[in-house]
Structures are given as C-alpha cells and as structure tokens.
Design a protein around this motif. Sequence first.
Motif, PDB file in Angstrom:
ATOM      1  N   VAL A  53       1.023  -1.106  -0.167  1.00  0.00           N
ATOM      2  CA  VAL A  53      -0.119  -0.031  -0.212  1.00  0.00           C
ATOM      3  C   VAL A  53       0.984   1.229  -0.104  1.00  0.00           C
ATOM      4  CG1 VAL A  53      -1.518   1.414   1.294  1.00  0.00           C
ATOM      5  CG2 VAL A  53      -1.913  -1.209   1.083  1.00  0.00           C
ATOM      6  N   LEU A  54       2.068   1.359   0.922  1.00  0.00           N
ATOM      7  CA  LEU A  54       2.806   2.589   0.879  1.00  0.00           C
ATOM      8  C   LEU A  54       3.483   2.676  -0.470  1.00  0.00           C
ATOM      9  CD1 LEU A  54       4.260   2.213   4.534  1.00  0.00           C
ATOM     10  CD2 LEU A  54       2.444   3.795   3.862  1.00  0.00           C
ATOM     11  N   ASN A  55       3.700   1.399  -1.046  1.00  0.00           N
ATOM     12  CA  ASN A  55       4.630   1.646  -2.215  1.00  0.00           C
ATOM     13  C   ASN A  55       3.818   2.385  -3.358  1.00  0.00           C
ATOM     14  OD1 ASN A  55       5.738   0.398  -4.990  1.00  0.00           O
ATOM     15  ND2 ASN A  55       7.391  -0.034  -3.613  1.00  0.00           N
ATOM     16  N   ASN A  56       2.562   1.870  -3.356  1.00  0.00           N
ATOM     17  CA  ASN A  56       1.511   2.522  -4.455  1.00  0.00           C
ATOM     18  C   ASN A  56       1.031   4.085  -3.789  1.00  0.00           C
ATOM     19  OD1 ASN A  56       1.835   0.586  -6.395  1.00  0.00           O
ATOM     20  ND2 ASN A  56       0.249  -0.825  -5.447  1.00  0.00           N
ATOM     21  N   HIS A  62       0.145   5.731   5.009  1.00  0.00           N
ATOM     22  CA  HIS A  62       0.182   5.826   6.290  1.00  0.00           C
ATOM     23  C   HIS A  62      -0.957   5.959   6.934  1.00  0.00           C
ATOM     24  CE1 HIS A  62       4.624   5.339   6.511  1.00  0.00           C
ATOM     25  NE2 HIS A  62       4.542   6.141   5.436  1.00  0.00           N
ATOM     26  N   PHE A  63      -1.948   7.005   6.414  1.00  0.00           N
ATOM     27  CA  PHE A  63      -3.201   6.998   7.216  1.00  0.00           C
ATOM     28  C   PHE A  63      -4.050   5.634   7.188  1.00  0.00           C
ATOM     29  CE2 PHE A  63      -2.132  11.351   5.849  1.00  0.00           C
ATOM     30  CZ  PHE A  63      -2.486  12.255   7.036  1.00  0.00           C
ATOM     31  N   ARG A  64      -3.955   4.971   6.260  1.00  0.00           N
ATOM     32  CA  ARG A  64      -4.489   3.487   6.293  1.00  0.00           C
ATOM     33  C   ARG A  64      -4.137   2.839   7.492  1.00  0.00           C
ATOM     34  NH1 ARG A  64      -3.375  -2.238   6.169  1.00  0.00           N
ATOM     35  NH2 ARG A  64      -5.201  -3.157   5.491  1.00  0.00           N
ATOM     36  N   TYR A  65      -3.009   2.775   7.706  1.00  0.00           N
ATOM     37  CA  TYR A  65      -2.392   2.130   9.020  1.00  0.00           C
ATOM     38  C   TYR A  65      -2.819   2.844  10.304  1.00  0.00           C
ATOM     39  CZ  TYR A  65      -0.044  -0.694   5.461  1.00  0.00           C
ATOM     40  OH  TYR A  65       0.242  -1.499   4.481  1.00  0.00           O
ATOM     41  N   GLU A  68      -6.208   1.841  11.086  1.00  0.00           N
ATOM     42  CA  GLU A  68      -6.425   0.344  11.468  1.00  0.00           C
ATOM     43  C   GLU A  68      -5.595   0.164  12.857  1.00  0.00           C
ATOM     44  OE1 GLU A  68      -5.033  -3.495   9.128  1.00  0.00           O
ATOM     45  OE2 GLU A  68      -3.437  -2.376   9.701  1.00  0.00           O
ATOM     46  N   PHE A  69      -4.961   0.832  13.205  1.00  0.00           N
ATOM     47  CA  PHE A  69      -4.357   0.902  14.622  1.00  0.00           C
ATOM     48  C   PHE A  69      -5.248   1.179  15.645  1.00  0.00           C
ATOM     49  CE2 PHE A  69      -1.869   2.538  18.271  1.00  0.00           C
ATOM     50  CZ  PHE A  69      -1.122   1.397  18.525  1.00  0.00           C
ATOM     51  N   VAL A  70      -6.178   2.212  15.485  1.00  0.00           N
ATOM     52  CA  VAL A  70      -7.163   2.689  16.327  1.00  0.00           C
ATOM     53  C   VAL A  70      -8.404   2.185  16.051  1.00  0.00           C
ATOM     54  CG1 VAL A  70      -5.806   4.891  16.740  1.00  0.00           C
ATOM     55  CG2 VAL A  70      -7.590   4.720  15.041  1.00  0.00           C
ATOM     56  N   SER A  71      -8.653   1.064  14.991  1.00  0.00           N
ATOM     57  CA  SER A  71      -9.922   0.756  14.620  1.00  0.00           C
ATOM     58  C   SER A  71     -10.840   0.229  15.535  1.00  0.00           C
ATOM     59  CB  SER A  71      -9.855  -0.121  13.422  1.00  0.00           C
ATOM     60  OG  SER A  71      -9.027  -1.214  13.576  1.00  0.00           O
TER      61      SER A  71
END
Length: 526
Positions: A53-56, A62-65, A68-71
């Motif tokens: 994801v970070l590569n693309n 990083h907002f995705r992770y 996800e961390f606080v989901s």
Amino acid sequence: MIVRQLYYFLSYVCLPLTVLWGLYWPPAHWLLVLLIPYAVVGLYDMLTTKHNVLNNYPVLGHFRYMLEFVSPEIRQYFVETNESGRPYNRIIRSLVYSRAKGQMDTQAFGTQFDIMTVGYHRANHSLAPKEVAESEEWVMLGGPQCTKPYNASRLNVSAMSFGALSANAIRALNGGAKDGGFAHNTGEGGLSPHHLAEGGDIIWQIGTGYFGCRTLEGTFDKDKFAEKAQKDVVKAIEIKLSQGAKPSHGGVLPAAKVDKEIAEIRHVPENQDVISPPIHSAFEGPTGLMHFVQHLRELSGGKPVGFKLCIGRPSEFMAICKAMLETGILPDFITIDGAEGGTGAAPVEFTNRLGVPLNEALIFVNNCLRGAGLRDKMRIICSGKVATGYDMVEKFALGADMCNAARAMMFAVGCIQALHCNTNRCPSGVATQDPVRGRAVNVPQKRVRVQRFHDATLESFRELLGAMGKEKVSDLHPSDIRCRNADEHERSYAEMYTFIDEGALLTDTPPEAFAADWKMASASHF
C-alpha cells in the motif's frame, strides 16, 4: 496511480520551485517544513517493499495504517451497539462496572435484547416465588477421599496467571477474594508473591509447565510442590489439562511480558516466549491422571484436588470416567472450561475453532458422570463468560455446582476490553507487565470493587433462583432454561438434549447416543 503522480509533482516540481521562490520572498521557505518531510517519507515508501500500500500510495498510505491501529477503539466507542460488542457486549460490561462500583444496576424502558432472536436464553419464573437462604451461596468442595474439604463460594475468580495479569491486578483480585471470602485461582503461571500478598484463599493451578514446582528441566518437582501446597492459604489444587481459549495447546506468555520477576517465579529464561507443553510429562493416560490426582492429594496434606479441561473428543472424557472406576481414585472436582472462555494470548484458529461450548459441555459431563454412577461424589465447576446472576442460574440448571469468572473479574478491576492483552500495552494496567501501566490499578480501591461485584452477583443469583420458585440450587433442572430455536419456537434444554439415568453407561446396553464413544473409551490411553 494518481497518488504517485501527486508525489512526483509535489517533490520534483513544487519543492524546487519553493526553494527558488524563497530566494525572492523568504517566508516561502516555511513551506519546506511540509514539503521536505513529505518528499523524504514518500521516497522511503517507494523504495521499500515491506508494504504494498505504501509503495503505491506514498505518504498518504500511512493514514490507512493509522486508522487500522485505532480501529478497535473506533468500533468500541462509536460503531458497536449495546448488544453487538464482542466478546462481551456493552450491556454486560456496564452491569459489571455498576455492581463493582456499588452504583445503580437497574435498567429503564425494557430490555435492549431482541428476545425473539435465535439462541436467546431465558428462565421460567413462578407465581409462587421463594426466599432463598444465603447458605445457597456456598458449597463444600471435597469428596469422600479428601480429608481437608473447603467450604467454597458458588462464584470464584477463574484461572489468570501473574504474567498474563499485572502484579497490582493479581493483588486486587486476591484482596477482593479475602474480603469476600471466596477463592482465587492462580492460573498455570505459579503461586507468585502477589497471590499471597493479600491473604485471599487460593486454588493453585498446576499446568503442563509445572511453574513454581518444576525442575530445571521443566518436569514436576514434588518437594517444591509439597512446600507450597501445604500453605494454609492454599485451599485446593487444580491440574490443568486444557483450557477453552486454546485446547490442546500450552499456555502462551509473550516474551514482552517475561521480565526478571516472571522468570524467577516460573523458573524460565528471561525475555523469551513461555509456551507450555501441550501435554503433561508427570503422567500418561487417564489412569495416570488419577494416580497423579492421588499423589497431589497426599503431597498437599489431603486438600481437594481436581482437574480442568475443555471438552473435545467425547470418548476421551469417558476414558477418564473409566479410569476413575478402574482405579477407585476420584477427583474432588472437575472444572469445565467452555470454548468461549479466554483472557490472554491464544492462537486464532485454536480460540475460534476448537472446543465444545460451555452449556453443551456441562450437559455432556453431567451425563457421563451420572451414567458412570459418579456424579454425587464430586463437584463440577464451570468457567466461560460467567458474568451475571442469570449466567450462574443457567449453568447450575445444566449441571454445575460452582462458577468461575475471569473476564468479569477483570472488568471489576478496571479492564475496558481494549483487546491488547497479548501486546503488553493494556491501557488499563490489568493485563500487562509494564510497571508504569500496571500502577494504574489501585489495589485498595479495586479490591473493594471485586468484592462488590462478587456479592452483588450472588445476590442477583439468589433473587433469580427464588423468582423461579426454587429454594435450593439442587432444585434447578435443564427444563428450567429455555432457548429460542431456528424454527421460531422455544424449547427447554431438557427437550433439546438427551439426559441419561444414573448408572446407565454401566449396563450391557448403554444409551445409543453414548454407546459408540463409551465402547471406544479406554482407561489406559486417550
């Protein structure tokens, strides 16, 4: 990719132009505070192959992770309904908190449960309610072969080790047990100083790792066991064969929690995962288990000894019943852990896909012991999502004599179901070995809450029992508990399951539903 194109534009076009612009108008250089970190982070994201994801999506990914961390917290606080939370919904958690704090535990405007949904349980009330004596809150633990029986509460603290829980959490639980006169199971992590600090009654659990009574090689050490088992505060011994969260898998304590203190108490290496063996080395087979029960009873000075397991193959528990008959050695109690149980770390597939749920397991164990003519010689203790007075009534109706609570007791000392028990980052300080986090558990305050929760739950249990027209736990029957089925009709457990007569398995023609497994069972091996 539009995000990549945006990165190229901002990094290779806007960044140089901003530098040039700043030569003519210096305040423009403040934009570099944003553009330079953006360019560096994005370059790192595109050059690494760790995250697709970070590569693309450099930088923006990083907002995705982060989300996800606080989901889990987002779901818990903003998404889940009062009924939908797992493993415990908000209704149950709030009830435990209220009772632990001594606050109002009533509810306005009717039930929030959908009482017509499949699987909904309830009990039948009576138009002739009874007054239930406080003596029904107690039961004697110790069979005919026990010389030091223990008068136990019907509700006790289930097995949770020091290591899985913080020192302060253990002390608060034990202090509550001391104040309320009930028992605290140590879990398989050993009899730690924190279990002894407050003076509460102890049920010492011995697991496959023999923590606290093991040799350097990890085998059972009878001298170390006898020294601790004969302490006055130790009221009973429980041999752990398996548990609901991870049946046929040893206990798991992540390396992050194995500090110097834990290593010394358990006699294991520091900063390494502690994974108990899946089976015991001190005995083999059902007959060996019975002899080990007797061995521990002698070493402890005649105290009650039993074993805990999560039911799996039916024939294997029947093999234990045959071993009791063959050897004449009887445990004082059997603890049944439902597949829905669990507190700390467990492999996902084990906790999700192995083990029999508690209600079915209780019915099965009760049937086997009755069928073998053994039921009246020992107690059945159950654990697995026991948090309310109704839970207790239900389990007693299906065959239990006592209940153990783990996660409900954790709620009482401040657990918020953050689901970080296996990470050492418990935000409430309950399930962590981080000394800073652990200090959040105020022992004098929380021990009072543990006692309050225990006492209020037992009071609720007695009120429900009386509302059902019963005066004693022994008056309860599977027909008293009803469950809504998929055909939109209710049936009692007496209608849903087969119940066999006393001694039925010892006849020439055992009941058909049990015959094949009973024939397969062997006292010599599992």
